[in-house]
Write a protein that holds these residues in place. Structure first.
Motif, PDB file in Angstrom:
ATOM      1  N   GLY A 190       0.918  -1.139   0.103  1.00 25.98           N
ATOM      2  CA  GLY A 190       0.156   0.054  -0.170  1.00 25.98           C
ATOM      3  C   GLY A 190       1.003   1.224  -0.122  1.00 25.98           C
ATOM      4  O   GLY A 190       1.557   1.677  -0.963  1.00 25.98           O
ATOM      5  N   ALA A 191       0.650   2.036   1.151  1.00 20.46           N
ATOM      6  CA  ALA A 191       1.584   3.205   1.213  1.00 20.46           C
ATOM      7  C   ALA A 191       2.854   2.938   2.127  1.00 20.46           C
ATOM      8  O   ALA A 191       3.607   3.882   2.352  1.00 20.46           O
ATOM      9  N   ALA A 192       3.003   1.979   2.650  1.00 14.10           N
ATOM     10  CA  ALA A 192       3.953   1.553   3.811  1.00 14.10           C
ATOM     11  C   ALA A 192       5.483   1.145   3.020  1.00 14.10           C
ATOM     12  O   ALA A 192       5.252   0.155   2.281  1.00 14.10           O
ATOM     13  N   PRO A 193       6.470   1.638   3.270  1.00 18.20           N
ATOM     14  CA  PRO A 193       7.728   1.258   2.383  1.00 18.20           C
ATOM     15  C   PRO A 193       8.034  -0.090   3.093  1.00 18.20           C
ATOM     16  O   PRO A 193       8.240  -0.487   4.437  1.00 18.20           O
ATOM     17  N   ILE A 194       8.629  -1.150   2.341  1.00 14.72           N
ATOM     18  CA  ILE A 194       9.076  -2.262   2.770  1.00 14.72           C
ATOM     19  C   ILE A 194      10.280  -2.486   2.056  1.00 14.72           C
ATOM     20  O   ILE A 194      10.743  -2.289   0.841  1.00 14.72           O
ATOM     21  N   ALA A 195      11.425  -2.975   2.737  1.00 11.39           N
ATOM     22  CA  ALA A 195      12.674  -3.169   2.155  1.00 11.39           C
ATOM     23  C   ALA A 195      13.018  -4.672   2.206  1.00 11.39           C
ATOM     24  O   ALA A 195      12.639  -5.679   3.130  1.00 11.39           O
ATOM     25  N   VAL A 196      13.737  -5.042   1.000  1.00 14.87           N
ATOM     26  CA  VAL A 196      13.818  -6.517   0.780  1.00 14.87           C
ATOM     27  C   VAL A 196      15.394  -6.459   0.748  1.00 14.87           C
ATOM     28  O   VAL A 196      15.903  -5.879  -0.125  1.00 14.87           O
ATOM     29  N   ARG A 197      16.029  -7.343   1.581  1.00 13.46           N
ATOM     30  CA  ARG A 197      17.487  -7.358   1.656  1.00 13.46           C
ATOM     31  C   ARG A 197      18.061  -8.552   1.385  1.00 13.46           C
ATOM     32  O   ARG A 197      17.391  -9.681   1.922  1.00 13.46           O
ATOM     33  N   LEU A 198      19.264  -8.796   1.013  1.00 15.73           N
ATOM     34  CA  LEU A 198      19.792 -10.153   0.952  1.00 15.73           C
ATOM     35  C   LEU A 198      20.837 -10.382   1.879  1.00 15.73           C
ATOM     36  O   LEU A 198      21.861  -9.541   2.073  1.00 15.73           O
ATOM     37  N   GLU A 199      20.904 -11.467   2.811  1.00 21.20           N
ATOM     38  CA  GLU A 199      21.930 -11.761   3.641  1.00 21.20           C
ATOM     39  C   GLU A 199      22.795 -12.851   3.052  1.00 21.20           C
ATOM     40  O   GLU A 199      22.379 -14.083   2.866  1.00 21.20           O
ATOM     41  N   GLY A 200      24.058 -12.845   2.779  1.00 23.88           N
ATOM     42  CA  GLY A 200      24.797 -13.560   1.995  1.00 23.88           C
ATOM     43  C   GLY A 200      24.516 -14.007   0.777  1.00 23.88           C
ATOM     44  O   GLY A 200      24.110 -13.032   0.060  1.00 23.88           O
ATOM     45  N   SER A 201      24.091 -15.325   0.392  1.00 25.67           N
ATOM     46  CA  SER A 201      23.733 -15.485  -0.778  1.00 25.67           C
ATOM     47  C   SER A 201      22.278 -16.281  -1.178  1.00 25.67           C
ATOM     48  O   SER A 201      21.759 -16.493  -1.979  1.00 25.67           O
ATOM     49  N   ASP A 202      21.679 -16.668   0.302  1.00 28.61           N
ATOM     50  CA  ASP A 202      20.598 -17.516   0.271  1.00 28.61           C
ATOM     51  C   ASP A 202      19.836 -17.191   1.330  1.00 28.61           C
ATOM     52  O   ASP A 202      18.695 -17.911   1.543  1.00 28.61           O
ATOM     53  N   ARG A 203      19.589 -16.005   1.811  1.00 29.18           N
ATOM     54  CA  ARG A 203      18.634 -15.614   2.893  1.00 29.18           C
ATOM     55  C   ARG A 203      18.178 -14.284   2.411  1.00 29.18           C
ATOM     56  O   ARG A 203      18.907 -13.294   2.431  1.00 29.18           O
ATOM     57  N   LEU A 204      16.947 -14.175   2.350  1.00 27.88           N
ATOM     58  CA  LEU A 204      16.180 -12.741   2.188  1.00 27.88           C
ATOM     59  C   LEU A 204      15.701 -12.269   3.636  1.00 27.88           C
ATOM     60  O   LEU A 204      15.377 -13.020   4.547  1.00 27.88           O
ATOM     61  N   THR A 205      15.832 -10.904   3.728  1.00 22.14           N
ATOM     62  CA  THR A 205      15.018 -10.393   4.844  1.00 22.14           C
ATOM     63  C   THR A 205      13.905  -9.108   4.373  1.00 22.14           C
ATOM     64  O   THR A 205      14.494  -8.344   3.613  1.00 22.14           O
TER      65      THR A 205
END
Length: 448
Positions: A359-374
């Motif tokens: 919606g209007a809420a910002p969301i961050a997608v990050r990568l930890e190493g090579s195989d974990r998303l936050t």
């Protein structure tokens, strides 16, 4: 190894507890980086200081060993944690409790058997499983946490039923031998401490019996040493593919039931107790049997395990002492973070990273190493969860609000990345991006 000043502080802590708790003897050890980096002892066993090879009865740490055996059966596909106990153990007096509930002490079973006190009586007085349950369950399974020794006796019987031999034989071949725990036994073998009760109002001793607990043995029978318990602590930190993989050990350490009193610093995992102490999240188990107390805690964030054992029925604050051993090392010699190194990331994963909007809420997608998303809100304003790769390019939530949920990258007809779908939550690259992917639509004239 540890700094001399840290080693002295650990020895001092054990010395204080042995004296203050009036234990005939006490021993401890700390493991870091998969090695024992300190051990120490105070008092005497048979006229000499105890050593790393001196056995003590470890009480309910036995339960964590039994939990490892049950989870091995689950990993092999022999059972599911949501199975009813009665699906596998025909003569159980409580068929409706699930295996997970028994592991987490939420089965509704009472804590103890009928008289006589099982810890101070020969196990022969309880010849069958029905004799273990003094009364019907206190409440329906799954309603609340209530510690139950009886529940783990039934889990030990379950292991015996599915393995075709008793639970201790299974523990010896499946856990102790692979881990090199050569001094963990069913009955004491020399050198071992003798169990004592200390008079509450005088410095006097009374010998405690050490009966074979029979069918109740999975609740607290084992004898072990600080060296062997440190090896078991290493399993609870890192896993071992010969015994339990790291992912299953991490599952054991997740909360499965709150404490009986609702204490936020205590919870229950699958066969392990969970404790928050000094801001650190610990896992492991306390133990007591007549004449003995013991505790094993691990601190995954600091890669630390600590154990202490004593031969007194009561007196030493053993659980707190072990937590403070961990705290001394963590505060004086904090763990160095792993060196940062760049990762190899494929283009499809890279396309998922960066800012999105729910919606209007910002969301961050990050990568930890090579195989974990936050996946989480920017500035901590929204839920956050970690994800591991799933089948067919999906991602599966590991923790937090989205645990077990599936994150999918949705592409348009031309193959370009359109949006992310997470349990029907739609994340777009713009706040309420125009298009048909968000229910309710967007006004033609957009934001104003």
């Amino acid at each position: 190894m540890l700094l001399d000043s840290t080693a002295y502080a650990l020895t001092h802590r054990i010395a204080v507890e042995q004296s203050r708790g009036r234990a005939p003897s006490m021993a401890g050890a700390v493991l870091r980086g998969r090695e024992v980096v300190w051990s120490g002892a105070r008092g005497e066993v048979d006229g000499a200081p105890p050593t790393d090879d001196t056995q003590y009865r470890i009480g309910s740490i036995t339960k964590t060993v039994v939990a490892v055996l049950v989870l091995r059966l689950r990993d092999e596909g022999r059972l599911d944690l949501d199975d009813r106990l009665g699906d596998h153990l025909a003569d159980t007096p409580v068929p409706d409790a699930t295996i997970a509930q028994l592991l987490a002490h939420s089965s509704g079973l009472p804590a103890e058997t009928a008289p006589p006190w099982w810890e101070r009586s020969d196990g022969a007085v309880r010849p069958d499983l029905a004799s273990l349950v003094a009364e019907p369950p206190l409440r329906a399974p799954g309603r609340r946490h209530h510690y139950s020794n009886v529940g783990f006796a039934l889990l030990g019987a379950l292991v015996g039923q599915l393995r075709g031999h008793d639970w201790f034989t299974a523990a010896s071949s499946e856990v102790f031998t692979p881990l090199g725990m050569t001094r963990t036994t069913y009955a004491p073998t020399a050198p071992h401490a003798h169990g004592w009760a200390v008079h509450p109002w005088a410095d006097l001793l009374h010998p405690e019996p050490a009966h074979d607990a029979g069918l109740m043995a999975p609740a607290g029978q084992l004898w072990s040493t600080t060296t062997d318990l440190a090896r078991f602590g290493d399993l609870l930190l890192h896993g071992d593919d010969r015994v339990l993989p790291a992912a299953t050990v991490e599952e054991m350490r997740r909360p499965s039931a709150p404490s009986e009193a609702g204490d936020p610093d205590h919870a229950q995992g699958l066969g392990v107790q969970l404790l928050r102490h000094g801001g650190r999240a610990l896992a492991g188990h306390t133990g007591s049997m007549p004449g003995f107390v013991a505790t094993l805690w691990v601190d995954p964030a600091e890669d630390l395990a600590a154990v202490a054992v004593a031969n007194a029925t009561s007196g030493p604050a053993i659980g707190t002492c072990v937590a403070e051993l961990l705290g001394l090392v963590a505060e004086r010699e904090p763990r160095l973070p792993e060196p940062w190194r760049p990762a190899v990331v494929n283009e499809q994963v890279r396309a998922l990273l960066g800012p999105w909007y729910w919606g209007a809420a910002p969301i961050a997608v990050r990568l930890e190493g090579s195989d974990r998303l936050t996946v989480g809100g920017l500035g901590g304003r929204a839920r956050a969860s970690r994800f591991r790769p799933g089948p067919d390019g999906t991602w599966v939530g590991l923790d937090g609000y989205y645990a077990g949920e599936t994150l999918r990258a949705v592409r348009g007809a031309d193959g370009s990345l359109s949006h992310l779908d997470l349990g029907s939550f739609v994340f777009t690259r713009e706040p309420y991006a125009p298009g048909e992917v968000i229910p309710g639509g967007v006004p033609d004239d957009g934001w104003r």
